[in-house]
Scaffold this motif. Structure first.
Motif, mmCIF file in Angstrom:
data_model
loop_
_atom_site.group_PDB
_atom_site.id
_atom_site.type_symbol
_atom_site.label_atom_id
_atom_site.label_comp_id
_atom_site.label_asym_id
_atom_site.label_seq_id
_atom_site.Cartn_x
_atom_site.Cartn_y
_atom_site.Cartn_z
ATOM 1 N N ARG A 1 25.594 104.665 62.232
ATOM 2 C CA ARG A 1 26.378 105.850 61.874
ATOM 3 C C ARG A 1 27.597 105.997 62.779
ATOM 4 N NH1 ARG A 1 22.037 109.795 62.225
ATOM 5 N NH2 ARG A 1 20.567 109.115 60.666
ATOM 6 N N ARG A 2 27.413 105.761 64.073
ATOM 7 C CA ARG A 2 28.520 105.874 65.028
ATOM 8 C C ARG A 2 29.590 104.830 64.729
ATOM 9 N NH1 ARG A 2 29.959 103.435 69.563
ATOM 10 N NH2 ARG A 2 28.090 102.169 69.689
ATOM 11 N N LEU A 3 29.160 103.598 64.440
ATOM 12 C CA LEU A 3 30.115 102.538 64.105
ATOM 13 C C LEU A 3 30.858 102.856 62.811
ATOM 14 C CD1 LEU A 3 28.032 99.351 64.935
ATOM 15 C CD2 LEU A 3 29.943 100.282 66.220
ATOM 16 N N ALA A 4 30.144 103.349 61.804
ATOM 17 C CA ALA A 4 30.770 103.679 60.523
ATOM 18 C C ALA A 4 31.810 104.778 60.704
ATOM 19 C CB ALA A 4 29.708 104.103 59.518
ATOM 20 N N ALA A 5 31.506 105.759 61.540
ATOM 21 C CA ALA A 5 32.457 106.853 61.784
ATOM 22 C C ALA A 5 33.709 106.339 62.483
ATOM 23 C CB ALA A 5 31.797 107.938 62.619
ATOM 24 N N SER A 6 33.549 105.474 63.465
ATOM 25 C CA SER A 6 34.721 104.964 64.185
ATOM 26 C C SER A 6 35.540 104.027 63.304
ATOM 27 C CB SER A 6 34.316 104.279 65.486
ATOM 28 O OG SER A 6 33.445 103.227 65.238
ATOM 29 N N VAL A 7 34.899 103.294 62.399
ATOM 30 C CA VAL A 7 35.635 102.423 61.479
ATOM 31 C C VAL A 7 36.461 103.271 60.509
ATOM 32 C CG1 VAL A 7 35.348 100.851 59.525
ATOM 33 C CG2 VAL A 7 34.135 100.421 61.651
ATOM 34 N N GLN A 8 35.885 104.362 59.998
ATOM 35 C CA GLN A 8 36.599 105.209 59.044
ATOM 36 C C GLN A 8 37.707 106.010 59.702
ATOM 37 O OE1 GLN A 8 33.579 107.537 57.132
ATOM 38 N NE2 GLN A 8 33.354 106.083 55.453
ATOM 39 N N GLN A 9 37.441 106.620 60.844
ATOM 40 C CA GLN A 9 38.412 107.518 61.468
ATOM 41 C C GLN A 9 39.510 106.776 62.214
ATOM 42 O OE1 GLN A 9 36.126 110.088 63.961
ATOM 43 N NE2 GLN A 9 35.303 111.277 62.249
ATOM 44 N N ASP A 10 39.149 105.801 63.020
ATOM 45 C CA ASP A 10 40.101 105.179 63.926
ATOM 46 C C ASP A 10 40.764 103.937 63.347
ATOM 47 O OD1 ASP A 10 39.201 107.135 65.653
ATOM 48 O OD2 ASP A 10 37.782 105.807 66.665
ATOM 49 N N GLY A 11 40.372 103.502 62.154
ATOM 50 C CA GLY A 11 40.979 102.316 61.572
ATOM 51 C C GLY A 11 40.569 101.039 62.279
ATOM 52 N N LEU A 12 39.396 101.023 62.853
ATOM 53 C CA LEU A 12 38.882 99.842 63.537
ATOM 54 C C LEU A 12 38.106 98.981 62.547
ATOM 55 C CD1 LEU A 12 37.618 101.600 66.788
ATOM 56 C CD2 LEU A 12 39.801 100.466 66.423
ATOM 57 N N THR A 13 37.692 97.816 62.986
ATOM 58 C CA THR A 13 36.908 96.931 62.130
ATOM 59 C C THR A 13 35.759 96.330 62.930
ATOM 60 O OG1 THR A 13 37.031 95.086 60.587
ATOM 61 C CG2 THR A 13 38.360 94.912 62.562
ATOM 62 N N VAL B 1 23.025 88.524 66.753
ATOM 63 C CA VAL B 1 24.451 88.510 66.452
ATOM 64 C C VAL B 1 25.117 89.508 67.384
ATOM 65 C CG1 VAL B 1 26.201 88.889 64.682
ATOM 66 C CG2 VAL B 1 23.946 88.084 64.036
ATOM 67 N N GLU B 2 26.223 89.100 67.998
ATOM 68 C CA GLU B 2 27.009 90.036 68.786
ATOM 69 C C GLU B 2 28.131 90.545 67.896
ATOM 70 O OE1 GLU B 2 29.874 89.276 72.344
ATOM 71 O OE2 GLU B 2 27.832 89.540 73.103
ATOM 72 N N VAL B 3 28.150 91.851 67.663
ATOM 73 C CA VAL B 3 29.134 92.483 66.793
ATOM 74 C C VAL B 3 30.135 93.208 67.680
ATOM 75 C CG1 VAL B 3 29.476 94.178 64.957
ATOM 76 C CG2 VAL B 3 27.434 92.760 64.976
ATOM 77 N N GLY B 4 31.412 93.019 67.385
ATOM 78 C CA GLY B 4 32.461 93.670 68.166
ATOM 79 C C GLY B 4 33.174 94.727 67.347
ATOM 80 N N LEU B 5 33.417 95.876 67.973
ATOM 81 C CA LEU B 5 34.249 96.917 67.383
ATOM 82 C C LEU B 5 35.675 96.589 67.799
ATOM 83 C CD1 LEU B 5 34.096 99.562 65.779
ATOM 84 C CD2 LEU B 5 33.984 100.764 67.947
ATOM 85 N N CYS B 6 36.516 96.234 66.839
ATOM 86 C CA CYS B 6 37.806 95.620 67.149
ATOM 87 C C CYS B 6 38.970 96.386 66.554
ATOM 88 C CB CYS B 6 37.850 94.193 66.597
ATOM 89 S SG CYS B 6 36.538 93.148 67.197
ATOM 90 N N LYS B 7 40.108 96.233 67.223
ATOM 91 C CA LYS B 7 41.370 96.778 66.740
ATOM 92 C C LYS B 7 42.329 95.609 66.575
ATOM 93 C CE LYS B 7 45.050 99.960 67.960
ATOM 94 N NZ LYS B 7 45.630 100.781 69.022
ATOM 95 N N GLY B 8 43.011 95.540 65.446
ATOM 96 C CA GLY B 8 43.891 94.409 65.155
ATOM 97 C C GLY B 8 45.068 94.306 66.108
ATOM 98 N N LYS B 9 45.446 93.076 66.445
ATOM 99 C CA LYS B 9 46.606 92.831 67.298
ATOM 100 C C LYS B 9 47.836 92.636 66.427
ATOM 101 C CE LYS B 9 44.600 90.431 71.278
ATOM 102 N NZ LYS B 9 44.613 89.183 72.036
#
Length: 156
Positions: free
Chosen positions: A91-103, A118-126
């Motif tokens: 839920r926390r990841l889904a909220a940050s993906v929707q609000q902050d435009g992260l992936t 699996v190591e999953v990264g919360l990322c922001k595009g360069k």
């Protein structure tokens, strides 16, 4: 192999294309032939990403090569695979993906005490200039390390 961890595959392109803000460990739901293929190193994380659908986290675009001795039990190599995390983390990841435009990007597959993780990264595009800056910084560090190494060898 520190702490029973053996890295199977890494997504090096993700580090080039994204700023990795946070890293989390997740389990992955697999079938038997996929496990055997992963243990043989048949994983490709290029162009893969994660998405949240109906409160579940899925890895999409991960290519797990068919196991050569698997015959009819092999599944589609690019099928979506469910990642296993706590509901509040998803839920926390889904909220940050929707609000902050992260992936969400799978960064690496590894064995941890004989379990595939699996190591999953919360990322922001360069942007392009960010990629150039990080490449210039990496080159400067490499050159500095080479100079330090050559000076240390001469002093001895």
């Amino acid at each position: 192999m520190a702490d029973g961890i053996k890295i199977i595959a890494q997504n090096k392109k993700a580090w080039h294309d994204y700023f990795v803000l946070e890293q989390m460990e997740a389990g992955i739901e697999l079938v038997g032939t996929e496990v055997k293929s992963i243990r043989n190193g048949g994983v490709n994380l290029k162009d893969s990403f994660c998405s949240v659908k109906n409160g579940e986290l899925f890895a999409r675009g991960v290519h797990i090569s068919p196991y050569e001795k698997g015959n009819i039990f092999n599944r589609d190599p690019r099928r979506d695979r469910r990642l296993l995390m706590h509901k509040r983390e998803i839920r926390r990841l889904a909220a940050s993906v929707q609000q902050d435009g992260l992936t969400l990007i799978p960064l690496k597959f590894y064995l941890k005490n004989s379990k595939i993780k699996v190591e999953v990264g919360l990322c922001k595009g360069k942007k392009l200039y960010d990629k150039r800056a990080s490449e210039a910084q990496r080159d400067a560090e490499r050159e500095r390390d080479q100079q330090m190494k050559s000076r240390n060898l001469r002093d001895e």
